[in-house]
Each structure stands twice: as structure tokens, then as C-alpha cells.
Scaffold this motif. Structure first.
Motif, PDB file in Angstrom:
ATOM      1  N   ARG A  45       0.835  -1.207   0.000  1.00 35.00           N
ATOM      2  CA  ARG A  45       0.000   0.000   0.000  1.00 35.00           C
ATOM      3  C   ARG A  45       0.873   1.262   0.000  1.00 35.00           C
ATOM      4  NH1 ARG A  45      -2.532  -1.158   4.218  1.00 35.00           N
ATOM      5  NH2 ARG A  45      -4.204  -2.342   3.226  1.00 35.00           N
ATOM      6  N   ASP A  46       1.906   1.257   0.827  1.00 35.43           N
ATOM      7  CA  ASP A  46       2.789   2.425   0.903  1.00 35.43           C
ATOM      8  C   ASP A  46       3.526   2.675  -0.413  1.00 35.43           C
ATOM      9  OD1 ASP A  46       2.005   2.761   3.510  1.00 35.43           O
ATOM     10  OD2 ASP A  46       3.833   1.935   4.398  1.00 35.43           O
ATOM     11  N   SER A  47       3.727   1.612  -1.192  1.00 37.83           N
ATOM     12  CA  SER A  47       4.407   1.777  -2.479  1.00 37.83           C
ATOM     13  C   SER A  47       3.483   2.355  -3.545  1.00 37.83           C
ATOM     14  CB  SER A  47       4.946   0.416  -2.962  1.00 37.83           C
ATOM     15  OG  SER A  47       3.884  -0.413  -3.431  1.00 37.83           O
ATOM     16  N   GLY A  48       2.192   2.472  -3.214  1.00 37.04           N
ATOM     17  CA  GLY A  48       1.227   3.003  -4.168  1.00 37.04           C
ATOM     18  C   GLY A  48       0.670   1.972  -5.123  1.00 37.04           C
TER      19      GLY A  48
ATOM     20  N   LEU B  88      -0.998  -1.046  -4.107  1.00 40.63           N
ATOM     21  CA  LEU B  88      -2.151  -1.758  -3.571  1.00 40.63           C
ATOM     22  C   LEU B  88      -3.281  -0.774  -3.318  1.00 40.63           C
ATOM     23  CD1 LEU B  88      -3.408  -4.374  -2.386  1.00 40.63           C
ATOM     24  CD2 LEU B  88      -2.405  -3.725  -0.180  1.00 40.63           C
ATOM     25  N   ARG B  89      -4.468  -1.095  -3.792  1.00 44.55           N
ATOM     26  CA  ARG B  89      -5.608  -0.217  -3.565  1.00 44.55           C
ATOM     27  C   ARG B  89      -5.844  -0.039  -2.068  1.00 44.55           C
ATOM     28  NH1 ARG B  89     -10.497  -2.813  -6.645  1.00 44.55           N
ATOM     29  NH2 ARG B  89     -11.669  -1.233  -5.502  1.00 44.55           N
TER      30      ARG B  89
ATOM     31  N   LEU C  50      -6.418  -6.231  -7.118  1.00 42.66           N
ATOM     32  CA  LEU C  50      -6.002  -5.491  -5.931  1.00 42.66           C
ATOM     33  C   LEU C  50      -5.109  -4.309  -6.258  1.00 42.66           C
ATOM     34  CD1 LEU C  50      -5.103  -8.316  -3.345  1.00 42.66           C
ATOM     35  CD2 LEU C  50      -7.278  -7.145  -3.694  1.00 42.66           C
ATOM     36  N   MET C  51      -4.649  -4.229  -7.488  1.00 41.22           N
ATOM     37  CA  MET C  51      -3.674  -3.200  -7.834  1.00 41.22           C
ATOM     38  C   MET C  51      -4.323  -1.817  -7.947  1.00 41.22           C
ATOM     39  SD  MET C  51      -1.084  -5.081 -10.510  1.00 41.22           S
ATOM     40  CE  MET C  51       0.186  -3.850 -10.184  1.00 41.22           C
ATOM     41  N   ALA C  52      -3.544  -0.814  -7.559  1.00 40.01           N
ATOM     42  CA  ALA C  52      -3.958   0.575  -7.701  1.00 40.01           C
ATOM     43  C   ALA C  52      -3.472   1.100  -9.061  1.00 40.01           C
ATOM     44  CB  ALA C  52      -3.382   1.403  -6.557  1.00 40.01           C
ATOM     45  N   PRO C  53      -4.241   1.999  -9.688  1.00 42.27           N
ATOM     46  CA  PRO C  53      -5.487   2.567  -9.176  1.00 42.27           C
ATOM     47  C   PRO C  53      -6.660   1.602  -9.322  1.00 42.27           C
ATOM     48  CG  PRO C  53      -5.020   3.423 -11.356  1.00 42.27           C
ATOM     49  CD  PRO C  53      -3.824   2.601 -10.962  1.00 42.27           C
ATOM     50  N   ALA C  54      -7.594   1.672  -8.368  1.00 42.09           N
ATOM     51  CA  ALA C  54      -8.767   0.791  -8.402  1.00 42.09           C
ATOM     52  C   ALA C  54      -9.646   1.148  -9.595  1.00 42.09           C
ATOM     53  CB  ALA C  54      -9.552   0.945  -7.103  1.00 42.09           C
TER      54      ALA C  54
END
Length: 214
Positions: free
Chosen positions: A144-147, A149-150, A192-196
């Protein structure tokens, strides 16, 4: 009912006795996935390559054996999460690695088998669960912190999906099940990857939420 012995109370075992104990736990895990929690103990002993007397020297009854199978699965799953986080340079790749590695523990098949046979308030299980939760949370936090994970999911969401996706179909006997599991896990991970790409209904599920619902 025989009380389950704690890890701290168990005497130190000789190397050969420890190997037998580990073989029994591994065999119990495999046979319970294949045949259910009520698989005959003599079948577990046969699969482990030991006699029934050896099995009963280590585990007083089925409940104690299942207790230690549960501890083993939780510890091995935790080890996989911690290793992925340390060894992978990319945070989301660490999450991918952990999810695929967790399949090898058959947690989807074991969870429903073991849930009614263990004392969830046992100190050993509480400690193992806390370590497992912390390890999974660390993997997800890094992603998440790496940008990558959504941000609208939590550990509970991951564990529910992982449990459901790794539960074999009735009557499948787990034969060639992995080739389907890993494909579906990869699809799930991509989601699960960002961006959602969509908004999820409801709110992120924590493990505390799951326990309250149980």
C-alpha cells in the motif's frame, strides 16, 4: 477430554523423535485435506511411516493432533509472509509471492475442517494468530505504501478471498487443483492493484470483523 499440552510444557525431543513428530503433523495435514478431519489416525500413522504407538506417544488424541496441525499451518504461513517481504525488492511482488505461497498450506481446505476441533482461545493459538496477522499486515502495508495496492481493502478481505479461492471443489480430491488456483489467484491479485477500477461495496474487512461475525 484430554487437555492439549502447551508448547512450553512439551519436553525437548531427541532429533529422531522430533522428525517423527514433524512427519506425523505433515501427514495429518495432507490426509485431512484429502479425507476430512475424521480421517482414521492409523491412516495418518501409515502415511507418516510410523506405528500407531509412535503417534500416540506424541499426541494423546485427535484433538491434540489437530491443535498442532493448526499451529503448524499458521507458523508456516507466517514464515512465508515474512520471507516474501524480506526477499522481494518490489512490495507488490512480495504480496503476490505470499498469496501464491500460501496456497501450498491448503488453508482453504483446512479452515473448515479445523474450526470446530480447536480451542481458539488457547494461548499457543492466540500467539500464533497474532504473529500471522502482523506478518500479513506488514506485507499489505508495504504494498500500500508503495502506491501499488488499492487502499480500500484490509487483511480480512485478503484472507477471505484466499480461503475461498483455495478451497477445493467437493469430490475433487485436490487432484490438479493447483493449476486452477494459481490462475484465479493471479486474476484476484490484478484486481487489488492501484489505481482501483471500481468502488467496492461495504467497508474493508479486518480480522476482528471476521471474528465478530463468527
Amino acid at each position: 477430554m484430554t487437555a492439549t499440552r502447551t508448547e512450553s510444557a512439551a519436553p525437548r525431543l531427541r532429533a529422531d523423535a522430533l522428525r517423527n513428530r514433524e512427519r506425523i503433523i505433515a501427514a495429518a495435514r495432507e490426509t485431512m485435506v484429502e479425507f476430512g478431519a475424521e480421517v482414521p489416525l492409523d491412516e495418518i500413522a501409515r502415511r507418516a511411516g510410523v506405528g500407531n504407538a509412535t503417534l500416540y506417544r506424541h499426541f494423546a488424541d485427535r484433538r491434540e493432533l489437530i491443535h498442532h496441525v493448526t499451529l503448524s499451518v499458521m507458523a508456516r504461513t507466517t514464515d512465508r509472509a515474512e520471507s516474501a517481504l524480506v526477499e522481494e525488492s518490489d512490495a507488490f511482488q512480495a504480496l503476490r509471492r505470499f498469496v501464491h505461497d500460501a496456497v501450498e498450506e491448503r488453508i482453504g481446505a483446512l479452515c473448515p475442517l479445523l474450526s470446530d476441533s480447536v480451542d481458539l482461545s488457547h494461548p499457543d493459538l492466540l500467539a500464533a494468530r497474532e504473529r500471522l496477522e502482523s506478518a500479513i499486515e506488514a506485507v499489505m502495508r508495504a504494498a500500500r505504501d508503495s502506491g501499488q495496492l488499492r487502499t480500500d481493502i484490509a487483511v480480512g478481505d485478503l484472507m477471505v478471498a484466499l480461503t475461498q479461492l483455495t478451497r477445493p471443489l467437493p469430490g475433487s480430491g485436490c487432484i490438479d487443483f493447483d493449476k486452477f488456483v494459481h490462475r484465479h489467484l493471479q486474476l484476484f491479485l490484478d484486481g487489488l492493484m492501484a489505481p482501483a477500477r471500481s468502488e467496492l461495496p461495504g467497508s474493508a474487512a479486518t480480522l476482528d470483523d471476521l471474528r465478530k461475525r463468527q
